[in-house]
Design a protein around this motif. Structure first.
Motif, PDB file in Angstrom:
ATOM      1  N   ASP A 147      -5.628  -0.341  -6.681  1.00 23.33           N
ATOM      2  CA  ASP A 147      -4.635  -0.427  -5.598  1.00 23.33           C
ATOM      3  C   ASP A 147      -5.163   0.201  -4.315  1.00 23.33           C
ATOM      4  N   TYR A 148      -5.781   1.362  -4.429  1.00 21.80           N
ATOM      5  CA  TYR A 148      -6.229   2.067  -3.233  1.00 21.80           C
ATOM      6  C   TYR A 148      -7.474   1.430  -2.607  1.00 21.80           C
ATOM      7  N   TYR A 149      -8.494   1.174  -3.430  1.00 23.32           N
ATOM      8  CA  TYR A 149      -9.771   0.717  -2.879  1.00 23.32           C
ATOM      9  C   TYR A 149      -9.888  -0.802  -2.734  1.00 23.32           C
ATOM     10  N   LYS A 153      -3.861  -0.313  -0.591  1.00 25.37           N
ATOM     11  CA  LYS A 153      -2.502   0.234  -0.564  1.00 25.37           C
ATOM     12  C   LYS A 153      -2.554   1.688  -0.122  1.00 25.37           C
ATOM     13  N   SER A 154      -1.512   2.106   0.555  1.00 24.66           N
ATOM     14  CA  SER A 154      -1.449   3.488   1.035  1.00 24.66           C
ATOM     15  C   SER A 154      -1.082   4.423  -0.117  1.00 24.66           C
ATOM     16  N   MET A 155      -1.313   5.714   0.102  1.00 20.83           N
ATOM     17  CA  MET A 155      -0.963   6.701  -0.919  1.00 20.83           C
ATOM     18  C   MET A 155       0.552   6.719  -1.124  1.00 20.83           C
ATOM     19  N   GLN A 156       1.319   6.456  -0.064  1.00 21.65           N
ATOM     20  CA  GLN A 156       2.774   6.407  -0.179  1.00 21.65           C
ATOM     21  C   GLN A 156       3.196   5.249  -1.095  1.00 21.65           C
ATOM     22  N   CYS A 159       2.355   6.233  -4.572  1.00 22.68           N
ATOM     23  CA  CYS A 159       3.321   7.257  -4.975  1.00 22.68           C
ATOM     24  C   CYS A 159       4.602   6.611  -5.489  1.00 22.68           C
ATOM     25  N   GLU A 160       5.113   5.658  -4.729  1.00 25.81           N
ATOM     26  CA  GLU A 160       6.354   4.971  -5.103  1.00 25.81           C
ATOM     27  C   GLU A 160       6.168   4.111  -6.351  1.00 25.81           C
ATOM     28  N   LYS A 161       5.041   3.440  -6.456  1.00 26.23           N
ATOM     29  CA  LYS A 161       4.775   2.553  -7.593  1.00 26.23           C
ATOM     30  C   LYS A 161       4.735   3.338  -8.911  1.00 26.23           C
ATOM     31  N   PHE A 162       4.108   4.523  -8.881  1.00 27.81           N
ATOM     32  CA  PHE A 162       3.928   5.289 -10.116  1.00 27.81           C
ATOM     33  C   PHE A 162       4.949   6.414 -10.280  1.00 27.81           C
ATOM     34  N   GLY A 163       5.828   6.584  -9.300  1.00 24.71           N
ATOM     35  CA  GLY A 163       6.891   7.582  -9.422  1.00 24.71           C
ATOM     36  C   GLY A 163       6.443   9.010  -9.210  1.00 24.71           C
ATOM     37  N   TYR A 164       5.378   9.219  -8.448  1.00 24.89           N
ATOM     38  CA  TYR A 164       4.966  10.586  -8.131  1.00 24.89           C
ATOM     39  C   TYR A 164       5.964  11.174  -7.141  1.00 24.89           C
ATOM     40  N   THR A 165       6.083  12.522  -7.147  1.00 24.67           N
ATOM     41  CA  THR A 165       7.081  13.160  -6.287  1.00 24.67           C
ATOM     42  C   THR A 165       6.748  13.054  -4.801  1.00 24.67           C
ATOM     43  N   ALA A 167       3.222  11.829  -1.795  1.00 26.23           N
ATOM     44  CA  ALA A 167       1.919  11.183  -1.599  1.00 26.23           C
ATOM     45  C   ALA A 167       0.765  12.127  -1.919  1.00 26.23           C
ATOM     46  N   ASP A 168       0.974  13.430  -1.724  1.00 24.30           N
ATOM     47  CA  ASP A 168      -0.090  14.396  -2.041  1.00 24.30           C
ATOM     48  C   ASP A 168      -0.374  14.431  -3.541  1.00 24.30           C
TER      49      ASP A 168
END
Length: 188
Positions: A147-149, A153-156, A159-165, A167-168
């Motif tokens: 997704d990233y490379y 896709k942005s880190m945001q 973050c939303e796709k995988f449910g992280y709290t 972007a960090d």
């Protein structure tokens, strides 16, 4: 479920036999397999994609005619043969476009066959190793890296796709995944 990497590169003998049997599929595979190499050669040496298509087409015609005459002997890899023919054709075209009359050998410094081909083959080998390492990586790391490379896709978004709290946290996970990927890549 274990996935295997299948080589889409046809064997040299398969291509020769395909040409003898007028196989359109083999000609298509020949194009998809070797055109990127020719494109890179031409782009790196003052040409464009249309030039590369012309040169590649001419090289396929040379190969086709040689195979069809029945006395074609392949003394190297087909990849090397095609590259050499394309290189020679491109040098001739550069020479014809030049305002001053120059010997084709004058261009040899710009397009060293062995170095360029070896570098190209090494990159192919590294891409294959990376693909293998990526398959071994497992989820969610494989998808995060892709997704990233590859999907930019942005880190945001990740973050939303995988449910992280936040972007960090996604960025930290991507870093860990990247470290695992590097470890898998360099152990191969």
């Amino acid at each position: 479920m274990k996935k295997e990497i299948k080589s889409s590169v046809p064997a040299d003998s398969e291509i020769i036999l395909g040409i003898l049997n007028d196989s359109k599929e083999i000609l298509n595979r020949l194009y998809t397999t070797y055109f990127p190499m020719v494109l890179q050669l031409v782009l790196n040496n003052n040409g464009n994609e249309d030039d590369a298509k012309d040169i590649f087409q001419e090289s396929v015609i040379v190969l086709y005619n040689k195979v069809k005459t029945g006395n074609f002997e392949l003394n190297s890899k087909l990849k090397t043969f095609i590259y050499s023919v394309c290189r020679r054709l491109w040098l001739k075209r550069l020479n014809a476009q030049s305002k001053t009359v120059r010997n084709i050998e004058d261009f040899s410094d710009f397009i060293p066959v062995e170095d360029d081909l070896e570098r190209h083959e090494e990159k192919d080998r590294q891409f294959t190793m990376m693909e293998s390492a990526l398959l071994q990586l497992g989820e969610p790391c494989k998808t995060i890296i892709e997704d990233y490379y590859m999907q930019n896709k942005s880190m945001q978004e990740i973050c939303e796709k995988f449910g992280y709290t936040n972007a960090d946290n996604a960025k930290t996970q991507k870093y860990k995944c990247l470290q695992r990927l590097k470890k898998l890549f360099f152990q191969a």
